[in-house]
Design an enzyme around this catalytic site. Structure first.
Site, PDB file in Angstrom:
ATOM      1  NE  ARG A   1     109.721  73.314  45.600  1.00  0.00           N
ATOM      2  CZ  ARG A   1     108.849  73.428  44.601  1.00  0.00           C
ATOM      3  NH1 ARG A   1     108.393  74.605  44.201  1.00  0.00           N
ATOM      4  NH2 ARG A   1     108.442  72.349  43.960  1.00  0.00           N
ATOM      5  N   GLY A   2     112.164  73.043  42.726  1.00  0.00           N
ATOM      6  CA  GLY A   2     111.468  72.479  41.573  1.00  0.00           C
ATOM      7  C   GLY A   2     112.531  72.256  40.498  1.00  0.00           C
TER       8      GLY A   2
ATOM      9  CE  LYS B   1     109.934  67.163  47.330  1.00  0.00           C
ATOM     10  NZ  LYS B   1     111.272  67.252  47.985  1.00  0.00           N
TER      11      LYS B   1
ATOM     12  CG  ASP C   1     112.686  66.364  41.274  1.00  0.00           C
ATOM     13  OD1 ASP C   1     111.536  66.010  41.607  1.00  0.00           O
ATOM     14  OD2 ASP C   1     113.141  67.506  41.486  1.00  0.00           O
TER      15      ASP C   1
END
Ligand code: MRU
Length: 347
Positions: free
Chosen positions: A47-48, A249, A238
């Site tokens: 993730r990330g 987030k 993101d």
């Protein structure tokens, strides 16, 4: 600092630390099937934003290395289908489609070559995407450290550290460079409900790397800022829209509003692979909605709310450009309005 995502070059496998199990267990996934790679991205084993792009690129190579097609057109068709499938795993981080599109374009450029030559070109491209990430994050760290003074108390949200990229990360890269320079810093990590990336991952990697870290619940940042105990906020992101709005987030927007209210600089650290020049404003960014159980059950011994209650669980929010003091990129520190100047070179 160990890598989070890498390629097993001998066996053509995607390897990544399974972040669902951190901080209690460090296990490595070795993957080569499209369904397993899709699932690892979807369930946040990897993730990330930068990490999912790199994992998808290496993963696409690992899958395609096993294709039986002997003729280039058939190979390309199967590759494109797999890339589209992996791209559907998560919608918000643009790095996923950015990396997959680089891989597909590499195959396209080599379409007149043999299948084994196309496979070799794909392997080289996936390894380039991997090593570029290390260099780019290092640069973000080197530019970002110029915004930090010895003794700073920094707030971060979610995990935009080494675990969200290959190495260094984005928002935590300036902190790691500051540590190398001998600065003494204190980092406050928002726990980041509901998946607790701050508590499980940021606190883990900062402490493991010798950074003095305090974990706070997401609703405690306001009181710290009000007391003058935060000198700067560093977050990752993101997808950045052309006007400088940035999706990150869920909860980042709240932190940005607080930072503006209390006069704390709010920095968004992002490689150019996170800038979506085709996306005019934050309103055009698709926000991933995730399962209600992540809020009601995942980190509790048993369901902690009424069985009939409705749950709202967007994974990201959009911080408008006017709340962002500056972007920290591999090309330097840029004001949101300055991003447009890079469109011709990166779009
Ligand atoms: O849902 P996640 O854990 O993949 O979300 C990650 C974030 O929002 C990070 O802050 C962002 O990707 C920046 S990572 C360098």
């Amino acid at each position: 600092m160990t890598d989070t995502v890498w390629m097993d070059t001998e066996n053509d496998l995607l390897c990544c630390i399974d972040q669902r199990k951190l901080p209690n267990e460090t296990t490595v996934l070795s993957l080569s099937k499209a369904e397993d790679i899709y699932f690892a991205i979807k369930t946040l084993a990897v993730r990330g934003a930068p990490a999912i792009g790199i994992a998808a690129a290496i993963g696409l190579y690992a899958v395609s290395a096993r294709f039986h097609e002997t003729e280039s057109a058939g190979f390309f068709y199967a590759l494109k289908k797999t890339a589209d499938y992996l791209n559907a795993a998560r919608p918000t981080a643009v790095n996923l489609s950015w990396a997959l599109s680089r891989m597909v374009k590499t195959a396209e450029r080599n379409i007149d070559k043999s299948v084994s030559e196309i496979k070799a070109a794909l392997k080289a491209e996936a390894l380039t995407i991997y090593s570029e990430d290390i260099a780019v994050c290092r640069k973000i760290g080197e530019y970002g450290v110029g915004l930090i003074k010895d003794g700073y108390r920094i707030l971060t949200h979610c995990n935009a550290g080494a675990l969200a990229a290959v190495r260094y990360g984005t928002a935590l890269a300036p902190i790691y460079v500051a540590k190398e320079m001998g600065f003494t810093l204190h980092v406050f990590a928002d726990e980041t409900r509901p998946l607790l990336q701050g508590a499980r991952l940021t606190a883990y990697e900062l402490c493991a790397n010798g950074i003095d870290t305090t974990l706070i619940c997401d609703n405690m940042a306001a009181s710290l800022m009000q007391k003058g105990q935060i000198d700067a906020v560093f977050v990752g992101c993101d997808r950045v829209a052309l006007n400088g709005d940035a999706a990150n987030k869920i909860g980042t927007l709240g932190v940005a509003v607080l930072a503006k209210t209390f006069g704390v600089p709010f920095y968004v650290c992002a490689p150019f692979s996170t800038v979506d020049f085709a996306c005019p404003t934050g309103a055009n960014i698709v926000i991933e909605q995730r399962a209600p159980e992540e809020v009601t059950e995942l980190h509790y011994k048993q369901r902690m709310t009424h069985p009939k209650v409705k749950v709202y669980n967007p994974a990201f929010d959009v911080t408008p450009a006017e709340y962002i003091t500056a972007f920290v990129t591999e090309k330097g520190i840029l004001k949101p309005a300055e991003l447009r100047n890079y469109k011709e070179r990166h779009a």
